[in-house]
Design a protein around this motif. Structure first.
Motif, PDB file in Angstrom:
ATOM      1  N   VAL A   1      45.362  37.294  47.117  1.00 42.73           N
ATOM      2  CA  VAL A   1      45.333  36.995  46.076  1.00 42.73           C
ATOM      3  C   VAL A   1      43.226  37.182  45.553  1.00 42.73           C
ATOM      4  N   ARG A   2      43.005  35.906  45.904  1.00 44.69           N
ATOM      5  CA  ARG A   2      41.863  35.980  46.139  1.00 44.69           C
ATOM      6  C   ARG A   2      40.227  37.076  45.979  1.00 44.69           C
ATOM      7  N   LYS A   3      40.709  37.731  47.267  1.00 51.32           N
ATOM      8  CA  LYS A   3      41.050  38.916  47.520  1.00 51.32           C
ATOM      9  C   LYS A   3      40.569  40.108  46.541  1.00 51.32           C
ATOM     10  N   ALA A   4      42.677  40.114  46.354  1.00 51.17           N
ATOM     11  CA  ALA A   4      42.312  40.485  45.193  1.00 51.17           C
ATOM     12  C   ALA A   4      41.913  40.618  43.680  1.00 51.17           C
ATOM     13  N   LEU A   5      41.560  39.402  42.909  1.00 45.83           N
ATOM     14  CA  LEU A   5      40.803  39.419  41.553  1.00 45.83           C
ATOM     15  C   LEU A   5      39.727  39.657  41.775  1.00 45.83           C
ATOM     16  N   THR A   6      38.473  38.721  43.112  1.00 47.58           N
ATOM     17  CA  THR A   6      38.103  39.657  43.479  1.00 47.58           C
ATOM     18  C   THR A   6      37.189  40.944  43.011  1.00 47.58           C
ATOM     19  N   ALA A   7      38.009  41.788  43.529  1.00 54.25           N
ATOM     20  CA  ALA A   7      37.719  43.339  43.666  1.00 54.25           C
ATOM     21  C   ALA A   7      38.206  43.446  42.102  1.00 54.25           C
ATOM     22  N   LEU A   8      39.415  42.970  41.450  1.00 54.63           N
ATOM     23  CA  LEU A   8      39.284  43.466  39.856  1.00 54.63           C
ATOM     24  C   LEU A   8      38.333  43.291  39.009  1.00 54.63           C
ATOM     25  N   GLU A   9      37.589  42.190  39.570  1.00 50.94           N
ATOM     26  CA  GLU A   9      35.775  41.624  38.599  1.00 50.94           C
ATOM     27  C   GLU A   9      35.277  42.254  38.847  1.00 50.94           C
ATOM     28  N   ALA A  10      35.160  42.997  40.452  1.00 48.31           N
ATOM     29  CA  ALA A  10      33.461  43.189  40.375  1.00 48.31           C
ATOM     30  C   ALA A  10      34.255  45.796  39.583  1.00 48.31           C
ATOM     31  N   ALA A  11      35.144  45.543  39.474  1.00 50.69           N
ATOM     32  CA  ALA A  11      35.868  47.081  39.345  1.00 50.69           C
ATOM     33  C   ALA A  11      36.033  46.906  37.378  1.00 50.69           C
ATOM     34  N   ALA A  12      36.383  45.482  36.878  1.00 48.38           N
ATOM     35  CA  ALA A  12      35.879  45.262  35.168  1.00 48.38           C
ATOM     36  C   ALA A  12      34.854  45.309  35.022  1.00 48.38           C
ATOM     37  N   ALA A  13      33.627  45.165  35.712  1.00 44.35           N
ATOM     38  CA  ALA A  13      31.847  44.822  35.313  1.00 44.35           C
ATOM     39  C   ALA A  13      31.956  46.221  35.598  1.00 44.35           C
ATOM     40  N   SER A  14      32.099  46.809  36.858  1.00 45.42           N
ATOM     41  CA  SER A  14      31.265  48.827  36.712  1.00 45.42           C
ATOM     42  C   SER A  14      32.637  49.878  34.774  1.00 45.42           C
ATOM     43  N   ALA A  15      33.523  48.757  35.283  1.00 42.67           N
ATOM     44  CA  ALA A  15      34.105  49.898  34.177  1.00 42.67           C
ATOM     45  C   ALA A  15      33.385  49.523  32.547  1.00 42.67           C
ATOM     46  N   THR A  16      33.033  47.950  32.599  1.00 45.13           N
ATOM     47  CA  THR A  16      32.066  47.762  30.718  1.00 45.13           C
ATOM     48  C   THR A  16      31.033  48.287  31.236  1.00 45.13           C
ATOM     49  N   ALA A  17      30.399  48.311  32.293  1.00 48.04           N
ATOM     50  CA  ALA A  17      28.586  49.084  32.630  1.00 48.04           C
ATOM     51  C   ALA A  17      28.323  50.962  32.531  1.00 48.04           C
ATOM     52  N   LEU A  18      29.466  51.250  33.005  1.00 49.87           N
ATOM     53  CA  LEU A  18      29.800  52.875  32.397  1.00 49.87           C
ATOM     54  C   LEU A  18      30.047  52.890  30.918  1.00 49.87           C
ATOM     55  N   GLY A  19      31.049  51.714  30.020  1.00 55.04           N
ATOM     56  CA  GLY A  19      30.872  52.307  28.839  1.00 55.04           C
ATOM     57  C   GLY A  19      32.456  52.724  28.365  1.00 55.04           C
ATOM     58  N   GLY A  20      33.530  52.426  29.401  1.00 56.02           N
ATOM     59  CA  GLY A  20      34.904  52.900  29.264  1.00 56.02           C
ATOM     60  C   GLY A  20      35.927  51.053  29.274  1.00 56.02           C
ATOM     61  N   GLY A  21      36.583  51.615  28.916  1.00 55.48           N
ATOM     62  CA  GLY A  21      37.511  51.243  28.655  1.00 55.48           C
ATOM     63  C   GLY A  21      39.506  50.594  29.014  1.00 55.48           C
ATOM     64  N   ARG A  22      38.238  51.986  30.254  1.00 57.97           N
ATOM     65  CA  ARG A  22      39.532  51.686  32.043  1.00 57.97           C
ATOM     66  C   ARG A  22      39.252  51.394  32.701  1.00 57.97           C
ATOM     67  N   ILE A  23      39.644  50.735  33.364  1.00 63.97           N
ATOM     68  CA  ILE A  23      40.100  50.518  35.654  1.00 63.97           C
ATOM     69  C   ILE A  23      40.872  51.710  35.389  1.00 63.97           C
ATOM     70  N   ASP A  24      40.056  53.034  36.144  1.00 62.53           N
ATOM     71  CA  ASP A  24      40.930  54.037  36.916  1.00 62.53           C
ATOM     72  C   ASP A  24      41.012  53.979  38.367  1.00 62.53           C
ATOM     73  N   LEU A  25      41.180  54.501  39.204  1.00 65.14           N
ATOM     74  CA  LEU A  25      40.956  54.976  40.798  1.00 65.14           C
ATOM     75  C   LEU A  25      39.916  54.863  40.979  1.00 65.14           C
ATOM     76  N   ALA A  26      39.274  55.956  40.223  1.00 65.63           N
ATOM     77  CA  ALA A  26      37.091  55.805  40.462  1.00 65.63           C
ATOM     78  C   ALA A  26      36.611  54.994  40.659  1.00 65.63           C
ATOM     79  N   THR A  27      37.107  54.602  39.448  1.00 70.50           N
ATOM     80  CA  THR A  27      35.976  52.942  39.050  1.00 70.50           C
ATOM     81  C   THR A  27      36.209  51.851  39.870  1.00 70.50           C
ATOM     82  N   ALA A  28      37.461  51.527  40.570  1.00 70.42           N
ATOM     83  CA  ALA A  28      38.055  50.394  41.179  1.00 70.42           C
ATOM     84  C   ALA A  28      37.243  50.868  42.766  1.00 70.42           C
TER      85      ALA A  28
END
Length: 340
Positions: free
Chosen positions: A228-255
Motif C-alpha cells: 500500500v505504501r508503494k501504491a500511495l507514493t506512486a499516486l502522490e508522484a502522479a498527482a504532482a505530475s498532473a498538477t504541474a501539467l495543469g490537468g485535472g486528471r491522472i491518466d495512464l501516460a501521466t502515471a
C-alpha cells in the motif's frame, strides 16, 4: 538518564508528536499537511484498516492489542506496506498506555534498558503501562534481544515488534515464546484499489482535486504488488505530475511518466493472459530462448501467479518435449514443487 530523553529515539530533534491523552504518544512524528501521502492516509481507527480480515474478527488478538483489553506482547510479521507500523500507530493512540517507539536501526542495548527502567519506575508509582514498539526488530543482535526478555516476561513492558523477516530465524526463541506472533498478508488488488480511491477522495489525501482514470488506477495497482505504501507514493508522484501539467486528471501516460515504469499490457483474467502464455509456449517450442525469457519476464512483472507458470512448464515438458528428453518432466515437476 531521564526517561524524557528516550522518547525520540531515532527521531530528529523537535519531531516528536504532542502528547495524546494522559500517557502520551512518543517516538512518532506528528502528521503535518506536507507529510507524505501514505502518512496522511494512515488509518486512525481499527475499522479503517484494510486487508487483514483474518486478524480483525471480534475478540481476535489484534483487536485486543489495539483496545488494550489484554496486555500481551506481540510480534507483527509481514511484507512492507502490509500495515505493521499503522497498527503500532493505532495502539499508540487508542488507549491511555504510555507508548515508546524506537527503531532497531538506531537503538542499542543502553536505549532499551533505559526504557525498561523508566517503565519499571512508572509501574511502581502506579503510572500507566508502557508499550514498547520496536520497528525492524530482526536488526537487533542476540544480545539486544536478550535485554528484553525479563521485562517482557514480567510485563514491565508490553512489547510490540515489527519485522519483515521470518521471526523463526531472525528472533531468538526465548523472546518468540513470550510473544504472540501475528502474520500480516500482502493486500490483494481490490484492497489496494479501494485505498487508492479513498486517497483520491479523502480530504487527508487529494480531496477530489484530481480524477484517477481506470487505466492509471490499474497500472498503480499492478505496480504496488500488494504494498500500500508503494501504491500511495506512486499516486502522490502522479498527482504532482498532473498538477504541474495543469490537468485535472491522472491518466495512464501521466502515471507512467511519474513513476518511470511503463504499464504492462497484461490482464490475468482476460485475453492477454492467454495470448502471452501462448507466446511463451510457442517460443520454447521454437527454441527461441530470448523470446521465451521475454514472455516469462512479462508475466512475472505483471504479477502472474508463479504456480500457473510452473504448471504450464510441466505440461510443456510432458506434451511438447516428451521422450525427446525424458529428464525434462522430472526437472519441471521438481520446479513446480519448489514453487509450491
Amino acid at each position: 538518564m531521564e526517561s524524557d530523553a528516550l522518547f525520540s529515539l531515532g527521531e530528529p530533534a523537535g519531531s516528536r508528536s504532542a502528547p495524546d491523552g494522559p500517557a502520551g504518544v512518543d517516538g512518532f512524528t506528528a502528521v503535518a499537511d506536507d507529510s507524505p501521502l501514505p502518512v496522511r492516509m494512515r488509518p486512525v481507527t481499527l475499522d479503517e484498516l484494510v486487508g487483514q480480515e483474518h486478524l480483525l474478527a471480534p475478540g481476535a488478538p489484534l483487536r485486543q492489542l489495539v483496545s488494550g483489553g489484554a496486555p500481551m506482547s506481540v510480534i507483527l510479521w509481514g511484507p512492507p506496506g502490509s500495515g505493521k507500523t499503522t497498527i503500532a500507530h493505532l495502539v499508540a493512540g487508542a488507549t491511555d498506555r504510555r507508548f515508546v517507539a524506537m527503531s532497531a536501526l538506531s537503538a542499542g542495548v543502553k536505549d532499551v534498558r533505559a526504557v525498561i527502567e523508566a517503565a519499571r519506575r512508572q509501574r511502581r508509582s502506579g503510572g500507566p503501562q508502557t508499550v514498547l514498539f520496536i520497528d525492524e526488530v530482526h536488526r537487533f543482535s542476540k544480545t539486544q534481544q536478550d535485554s528484553l526478555l525479563a521485562a517482557v516476561e514480567d510485563r514491565t513492558v508490553t512489547l510490540l515488534a515489527a519485522t519483515t523477516e521470518n521471526p523463526y530465524f531472525s528472533v531468538i526463541s526465548p523472546l518468540l515464546s513470550r510473544c504472540v506472533l501475528l502474520t500480516l498478508q500482502p493486500l490483494d488488488d481490490e484492497a489496494v484499489r479501494g485505498l487508492l480511491r479513498r486517497a483520491v477522495a479523502d480530504k487527508r489525501g487529494l480531496d477530489g482535486a484530481l480524477v484517477l482514470t481506470t487505466e492509471a488506477e490499474d497500472h498503480l495497482v499492478r505496480l504496488a504488488a500488494g504494498d500500500v505504501r508503494k501504491a500511495l507514493t506512486a499516486l502522490e508522484a502522479a498527482a504532482a505530475s498532473a498538477t504541474a501539467l495543469g490537468g485535472g486528471r491522472i491518466d495512464l501516460a501521466t502515471a507512467e511518466q511519474a513513476v518511470d515504469v511503463a504499464a504492462v499490457r497484461y490482464d490475468r483474467d482476460g485475453d492477454a493472459h492467454y495470448d502471452v502464455v501462448s507466446a511463451f509456449i510457442k517460443s520454447m517450442r521454437g527454441s527461441d530462448v530470448d523470446a521465451a525469457v521475454h514472455w516469462l519476464a512479462r508475466m512475472l512483472v505483471a504479477g502472474e501467479d508463479a504456480r500457473f507458470i510452473a504448471r504450464r512448464l510441466v505440461i510443456f515438458a510432458s506434451e511438447d518435449v516428451g521422450m525427446a528428453d525424458p529428464g525434462a518432466l522430472s526437472v519441471a515437476t521438481a520446479a513446480a514443487h519448489a514453487v509450491e
